[in-house]
Design an enzyme around this catalytic site. Structure first.
Site, PDB file in Angstrom:
ATOM      1  CB  SER A 117      46.235 -46.527  20.720  1.00  7.55           C
ATOM      2  OG  SER A 117      46.763 -47.715  21.249  1.00  7.55           O
ATOM      3  CG  HIS A 138      45.777 -42.033  18.195  1.00  5.56           C
ATOM      4  ND1 HIS A 138      44.711 -42.020  19.045  1.00  5.56           N
ATOM      5  CD2 HIS A 138      45.900 -43.322  17.785  1.00  5.56           C
ATOM      6  CE1 HIS A 138      44.202 -43.235  19.140  1.00  5.56           C
ATOM      7  NE2 HIS A 138      44.913 -44.046  18.380  1.00  5.56           N
ATOM      8  CD  GLU A 150      43.031 -38.622  20.161  1.00  4.06           C
ATOM      9  OE1 GLU A 150      43.485 -39.766  20.000  1.00  4.06           O
ATOM     10  OE2 GLU A 150      42.297 -38.339  21.092  1.00  4.06           O
TER      11      GLU A 150
END
Ligand code: 3HC
Length: 289
Positions: A117, A138, A150
């Site tokens: 993250s 992500h 992401e």
């Protein structure tokens, strides 16, 4: 695509394994032990059962998805995976050790991805067998519900790697956004200052847990208030991401709220420890301030 390897069978890894299997991929799921990988699969079975009960999927679809998930011991079996996704604990040394292990078996065309993250992808790529075939992918929690992935490109990530992983992400029914390798990428860069600010507001006595959460939930039309969301993500994780943003940019706007630091020092990590800004020991969460 051939099989997908998922390393880490916790909340995120299990979610990634579940959505991958539901999209028809064979999944090899590993954790620090085969028992932990089996436990991850058992959790997925429960989640799929709930979907059957709610008539979101059929019993056949549940059985087909479960049959595609194979808990494995370590990463040795992942040599025929086209994509290996690491979703282990958010500690750089742990991830580096995993990449070294995977490096011994990863196929010459296979891609290694990290669900980190906040750790820089370019730096993590240095511990991978081939930085051109390394990328950040992500996912968001809860993985089966959240519609976004992401994709984070490190300095050396190749176009082919980004395109392959984007196609995989889309095949899961998720929307993809592409981010460059900047601290917090897109979503956590924007989200964490908000959650951190809610902790400052609580610590400064601006309002109670209930009022901060209800105010933001209804006033901003968010599904959860910021303190509920921080507890849901894990206060330890939130603090870690705030620290990465702060140390890597040097910008004081990212400094962690003292109350957030204190809660983590107390071992109050949120839902997972049954105590955070709410107490989760009863049938309903109870605000603690
Ligand atoms: N796993 C699977 N499905 C879940 C779930 C879970 N853990 N929690 C809830 N759901 C499903 C429910 O089954 C329900 O499905 P249905 O509509 O098909 O019946 C649906 O989600 C809605 O759930 P509920 O009605 O029980 O409750 P809510 O409406 O309050 O929704 C929520 C729960 C989806 C978690 C919602 O509150 C939400 O979206 N919260 C925000 C989550 C968020 O922001 N996540 C991102 C965190 S940041 C992150 O992950 C990045 C990391 O790097 C920090």
């Amino acid at each position: 695509m051939q099989a997908v390897g998922v390393i880490g069978a916790g909340q995120m890894g299990a979610g990634i394994a579940q959505v991958s299997a539901q999209a028809g991929y064979r999944v090899l799921l590993s954790d620090v032990s085969r028992e932990r990988a089996e436990a991850g699969k058992a959790g997925i079975a429960k989640a799929l059962d709930r979907l059957v009960t709610k008539e979101k999927i059929t019993g056949d679809a549940r059985d087909a998805a479960l049959a595609l998930i194979e808990p494995v011991e370590g990463v040795a079996a992942m040599g025929d995976c086209a994509l290996v996704i690491e979703a282990a604990t958010e500690r750089e040394e742990i991830k580096r050790a995993i990449f070294a292990d995977v490096g011994k078996v990863l196929g010459p065309q296979a891609i290694l991805a990290s669900n980190t993250s906040s750790i820089p992808i370019t730096r993590l790529a240095q511990a991978s067998p081939d930085p051109a075939r390394f990328v950040g992918v992500h996912f968001f929690n809860p993985v089966p519900v959240m519609g976004l992935i992401e994709l984070i490109r490190g300095l050396a990530t190749s176009d082919a790697t980004v395109e392959t992983v984007e196609a995989y992400a889309q095949s899961l029914g998720k929307q993809v956004v592409r981010a460059n390798d900047a601290p917090g990428f897109i979503v956590n860069r924007v989200l964490m200052p908000m959650l951190n600010e809610a902790c400052f507001a609580l610590g400064e006595g601006v309002a109670t847990v209930r009022d901060i959460d209800l105010g933001c939930q209804l006033g901003l039309n968010h599904p959860m208030g910021p303190l509920t969301l921080a507890d849901f993500i894990g206060l330890d994780t939130c603090l870690e991401i705030c620290r990465v943003l702060h140390t890597s940019t040097g910008d004081p706007k990212f400094r962690p709220a003292p109350l957030l630091v204190k809660y983590v020092e107390a071992g109050w990590f949120g839902r997972k420890t049954k105590r955070g800004f709410y107490d989760y020991t009863g049938p309903e969460p109870v605000p603690t301030r």
